[in-house]
Design a protein around this motif. Structure first.
Motif, PDB file in Angstrom:
ATOM      1  N   LEU A   1       5.491 -14.105 -24.765  1.00 51.12           N
ATOM      2  CA  LEU A   1       5.702 -12.838 -24.010  1.00 51.12           C
ATOM      3  C   LEU A   1       4.443 -12.765 -22.884  1.00 51.12           C
ATOM      4  CD1 LEU A   1       7.356 -10.016 -25.866  1.00 51.12           C
ATOM      5  CD2 LEU A   1       8.191 -10.999 -23.739  1.00 51.12           C
ATOM      6  N   LEU A   2       3.258 -12.640 -23.411  1.00 58.00           N
ATOM      7  CA  LEU A   2       1.935 -12.883 -22.675  1.00 58.00           C
ATOM      8  C   LEU A   2       1.959 -13.801 -21.770  1.00 58.00           C
ATOM      9  CD1 LEU A   2      -0.130 -10.441 -22.877  1.00 58.00           C
ATOM     10  CD2 LEU A   2      -1.268 -11.910 -24.500  1.00 58.00           C
ATOM     11  N   ASP A   3       2.506 -15.073 -21.988  1.00 59.55           N
ATOM     12  CA  ASP A   3       2.408 -16.112 -20.936  1.00 59.55           C
ATOM     13  C   ASP A   3       3.358 -15.768 -20.020  1.00 59.55           C
ATOM     14  OD1 ASP A   3       0.296 -17.748 -22.027  1.00 59.55           O
ATOM     15  OD2 ASP A   3       1.679 -18.866 -23.218  1.00 59.55           O
ATOM     16  N   ASP A   4       4.504 -15.329 -20.286  1.00 56.63           N
ATOM     17  CA  ASP A   4       5.553 -14.810 -19.350  1.00 56.63           C
ATOM     18  C   ASP A   4       4.990 -13.892 -18.274  1.00 56.63           C
ATOM     19  OD1 ASP A   4       7.761 -16.649 -20.242  1.00 56.63           O
ATOM     20  OD2 ASP A   4       8.421 -14.895 -21.249  1.00 56.63           O
ATOM     21  N   VAL A   5       4.467 -12.952 -18.773  1.00 49.72           N
ATOM     22  CA  VAL A   5       3.560 -11.826 -17.940  1.00 49.72           C
ATOM     23  C   VAL A   5       2.761 -12.660 -16.802  1.00 49.72           C
ATOM     24  CG1 VAL A   5       1.989  -9.848 -17.903  1.00 49.72           C
ATOM     25  CG2 VAL A   5       4.197  -9.854 -19.613  1.00 49.72           C
ATOM     26  N   ARG A   6       1.839 -13.441 -17.678  1.00 49.46           N
ATOM     27  CA  ARG A   6       1.017 -14.300 -16.747  1.00 49.46           C
ATOM     28  C   ARG A   6       1.732 -14.902 -15.706  1.00 49.46           C
ATOM     29  NH1 ARG A   6      -0.344 -19.230 -16.432  1.00 49.46           N
ATOM     30  NH2 ARG A   6       0.684 -19.870 -18.536  1.00 49.46           N
ATOM     31  N   ARG A   7       2.468 -15.766 -15.987  1.00 49.45           N
ATOM     32  CA  ARG A   7       3.205 -16.511 -15.003  1.00 49.45           C
ATOM     33  C   ARG A   7       3.884 -15.690 -13.801  1.00 49.45           C
ATOM     34  NH1 ARG A   7       4.900 -19.765 -19.586  1.00 49.45           N
ATOM     35  NH2 ARG A   7       6.580 -18.792 -19.563  1.00 49.45           N
ATOM     36  N   HIS A   8       4.423 -14.538 -14.413  1.00 47.74           N
ATOM     37  CA  HIS A   8       5.040 -13.834 -13.146  1.00 47.74           C
ATOM     38  C   HIS A   8       3.886 -12.863 -12.484  1.00 47.74           C
ATOM     39  CE1 HIS A   8       9.412 -13.536 -13.957  1.00 47.74           C
ATOM     40  NE2 HIS A   8       8.847 -14.173 -15.166  1.00 47.74           N
ATOM     41  N   ALA A   9       2.782 -13.025 -12.868  1.00 49.97           N
ATOM     42  CA  ALA A   9       1.790 -12.244 -12.193  1.00 49.97           C
ATOM     43  C   ALA A   9       0.971 -13.031 -11.289  1.00 49.97           C
ATOM     44  CB  ALA A   9       0.925 -11.285 -13.163  1.00 49.97           C
TER      45      ALA A   9
ATOM     46  N   LEU B   1       9.110 -14.615  -6.406  1.00 46.73           N
ATOM     47  CA  LEU B   1      10.060 -14.948  -7.511  1.00 46.73           C
ATOM     48  C   LEU B   1      11.281 -15.459  -6.873  1.00 46.73           C
ATOM     49  CD1 LEU B   1      11.287 -14.780 -10.675  1.00 46.73           C
ATOM     50  CD2 LEU B   1      12.256 -12.734 -10.248  1.00 46.73           C
ATOM     51  N   ALA B   2      11.937 -14.763  -5.836  1.00 46.33           N
ATOM     52  CA  ALA B   2      13.014 -15.336  -5.035  1.00 46.33           C
ATOM     53  C   ALA B   2      12.934 -16.694  -4.467  1.00 46.33           C
ATOM     54  CB  ALA B   2      13.765 -14.217  -4.252  1.00 46.33           C
ATOM     55  N   LYS B   3      11.754 -16.874  -3.944  1.00 42.98           N
ATOM     56  CA  LYS B   3      11.043 -17.999  -3.106  1.00 42.98           C
ATOM     57  C   LYS B   3      10.755 -19.375  -4.193  1.00 42.98           C
ATOM     58  CE  LYS B   3       9.591 -15.531   0.988  1.00 42.98           C
ATOM     59  NZ  LYS B   3       8.600 -15.221   1.784  1.00 42.98           N
ATOM     60  N   GLY B   4      10.923 -18.988  -5.423  1.00 43.80           N
ATOM     61  CA  GLY B   4      10.760 -20.169  -6.481  1.00 43.80           C
ATOM     62  C   GLY B   4       9.181 -20.301  -6.748  1.00 43.80           C
ATOM     63  N   HIS B   5       8.340 -19.263  -6.484  1.00 41.69           N
ATOM     64  CA  HIS B   5       6.867 -19.188  -6.994  1.00 41.69           C
ATOM     65  C   HIS B   5       6.494 -18.797  -8.211  1.00 41.69           C
ATOM     66  CE1 HIS B   5       5.772 -20.467  -2.701  1.00 41.69           C
ATOM     67  NE2 HIS B   5       6.550 -19.416  -2.422  1.00 41.69           N
ATOM     68  N   VAL B   6       7.406 -18.539  -8.726  1.00 42.28           N
ATOM     69  CA  VAL B   6       7.153 -18.005 -10.138  1.00 42.28           C
ATOM     70  C   VAL B   6       7.718 -18.900 -11.184  1.00 42.28           C
ATOM     71  CG1 VAL B   6       7.729 -16.417 -12.054  1.00 42.28           C
ATOM     72  CG2 VAL B   6       7.487 -15.513  -9.669  1.00 42.28           C
ATOM     73  N   LEU B   7       6.938 -19.866 -12.080  1.00 47.89           N
ATOM     74  CA  LEU B   7       7.125 -20.919 -12.867  1.00 47.89           C
ATOM     75  C   LEU B   7       7.573 -20.872 -13.959  1.00 47.89           C
ATOM     76  CD1 LEU B   7       4.315 -23.344 -11.161  1.00 47.89           C
ATOM     77  CD2 LEU B   7       6.795 -22.890 -10.318  1.00 47.89           C
ATOM     78  N   ASP B   8       8.204 -21.488 -14.650  1.00 43.98           N
ATOM     79  CA  ASP B   8       8.410 -21.392 -16.131  1.00 43.98           C
ATOM     80  C   ASP B   8       7.429 -22.384 -16.916  1.00 43.98           C
ATOM     81  OD1 ASP B   8       9.296 -24.236 -15.820  1.00 43.98           O
ATOM     82  OD2 ASP B   8      11.222 -23.942 -16.102  1.00 43.98           O
ATOM     83  N   ALA B   9       7.713 -22.307 -18.105  1.00 43.34           N
ATOM     84  CA  ALA B   9       6.635 -22.922 -19.156  1.00 43.34           C
ATOM     85  C   ALA B   9       6.389 -24.222 -18.769  1.00 43.34           C
ATOM     86  CB  ALA B   9       6.954 -22.704 -20.508  1.00 43.34           C
TER      87      ALA B   9
ATOM     88  N   PHE C   1       8.172 -25.597 -13.469  1.00 44.13           N
ATOM     89  CA  PHE C   1       9.488 -25.543 -12.408  1.00 44.13           C
ATOM     90  C   PHE C   1       9.714 -24.072 -12.068  1.00 44.13           C
ATOM     91  CE2 PHE C   1       9.963 -29.734 -14.506  1.00 44.13           C
ATOM     92  CZ  PHE C   1       9.819 -30.648 -13.815  1.00 44.13           C
ATOM     93  N   PRO C   2      10.113 -23.963 -10.806  1.00 43.51           N
ATOM     94  CA  PRO C   2      10.590 -22.772 -10.480  1.00 43.51           C
ATOM     95  C   PRO C   2      11.387 -21.822 -11.441  1.00 43.51           C
ATOM     96  CG  PRO C   2      10.641 -24.209  -8.613  1.00 43.51           C
ATOM     97  CD  PRO C   2      10.313 -25.161  -9.837  1.00 43.51           C
ATOM     98  N   LEU C   3      11.197 -20.722 -11.617  1.00 36.25           N
ATOM     99  CA  LEU C   3      12.157 -19.909 -12.608  1.00 36.25           C
ATOM    100  C   LEU C   3      13.321 -19.586 -11.978  1.00 36.25           C
ATOM    101  CD1 LEU C   3      12.458 -18.640 -15.558  1.00 36.25           C
ATOM    102  CD2 LEU C   3      11.231 -16.708 -14.308  1.00 36.25           C
ATOM    103  N   ILE C   4      13.137 -19.213 -10.686  1.00 37.77           N
ATOM    104  CA  ILE C   4      14.514 -18.935  -9.901  1.00 37.77           C
ATOM    105  C   ILE C   4      14.092 -19.437  -8.414  1.00 37.77           C
ATOM    106  CG2 ILE C   4      15.673 -17.024  -8.843  1.00 37.77           C
ATOM    107  CD1 ILE C   4      15.045 -15.268 -11.319  1.00 37.77           C
ATOM    108  N   GLY C   5      15.116 -19.886  -7.738  1.00 42.71           N
ATOM    109  CA  GLY C   5      14.839 -20.531  -6.416  1.00 42.71           C
ATOM    110  C   GLY C   5      14.280 -21.826  -6.556  1.00 42.71           C
ATOM    111  N   GLY C   6      13.965 -22.433  -5.198  1.00 44.58           N
ATOM    112  CA  GLY C   6      13.399 -23.735  -5.321  1.00 44.58           C
ATOM    113  C   GLY C   6      14.277 -24.838  -5.916  1.00 44.58           C
TER     114      GLY C   6
END
Length: 234
Positions: A66-74, A177-185, A188-193
């Protein structure tokens, strides 16, 4: 930031103890973590440079995720602005956490460096109080608190300018986020890209084409849930 819609004052050394938490001092390196805690560091100069979480509390692996998810989004927002959070830490009512506090109403706090670009520490409460079973809070709540504390990097008080900046940060996050700049673990882009491969644009079978279509729909739905959850909290 406090739960229940009551904002908490931003962190300062003078407030330490009054609100039941311990803050790292500006300009001082973070001390080694106590037993039962884990820390990881980044070599980047912007974004989140270090993450600390409790390993002795229930569901420690999920809490770290969860903390890593917050980090990747921020991080995309922080990097776009040239900001940094030197340390992102788990906050809990228990001393087993990297940062502890007696008040369960405090959802998080920020210790700004005073340069308008840096937080020495941002601490987030990932769990319900011990009496509530230490259950983990949802990502949407945690990330809203993260945006709140990021706004304290610039504004110490909850002024109109503070809430205006918080709204700006949220809009920037939605766009990134919509442009694919938020990455998964996996990076890779979480959304978009998209992953640049031949089959990404040229499915080799009808089944693969359907799978790619379903995956794209799921990404769009995920974006809708994230943005919709944020809007429902306002």
């Amino acid at each position: 930031r406090e739960f229940g819609g009551r904002p908490a004052l931003s962190a300062s050394r003078e407030q330490a103890g009054v609100h039941g938490w311990v803050a790292a001092r500006p300009g001082r390196s973070v001390a080694p973590r106590r037993s039962g805690m884990a820390s990881s560091a980044s070599s980047s100069t912007h974004g989140v440079l270090q993450v600390d979480h409790a390993t002795a509390l229930p569901e420690a692996d999920r809490a770290r995720a969860l903390l890593d998810d917050v980090r990747r989004h921020a991080e995309p927002v922080l990097r776009a602005r040239g900001w940094r959070v030197r340390r992102l830490a788990e906050l809990c009512c228990c001393k087993a956490a990297p940062e502890s506090g007696k008040s369960a109403n405090v959802a998080g706090w920020c210790l700004p460096a005073g340069d308008g670009q840096t937080a020495q520490t941002i601490a987030l409460r990932l769990r319900k109080p011990k009496g509530g079973g230490h259950g983990l809070l949802p990502f949407e709540s945690l990330f809203e608190t993260m945006l709140h504390e990021m706004a304290h990097i610039v504004h110490s008080r909850h002024s109109p300018a503070f809430f205006e900046l918080m709204d700006e940060l949220r809009v920037e996050w939605e766009g990134l986020l919509a442009k694919g700049h938020v990455l998964d673990a996996a990076g890779f882009p979480l959304i978009g890209g998209s992953r640049v491969t031949f089959t990404a644009h040229n499915p080799t079978s009808t089944e693969q084409g359907r799978a790619l279509t379903v995956a794209a729909a799921e990404r769009r739905a995920a974006l809708g849930r994230l943005v919709g959850a944020r809007g429902a909290d306002e």
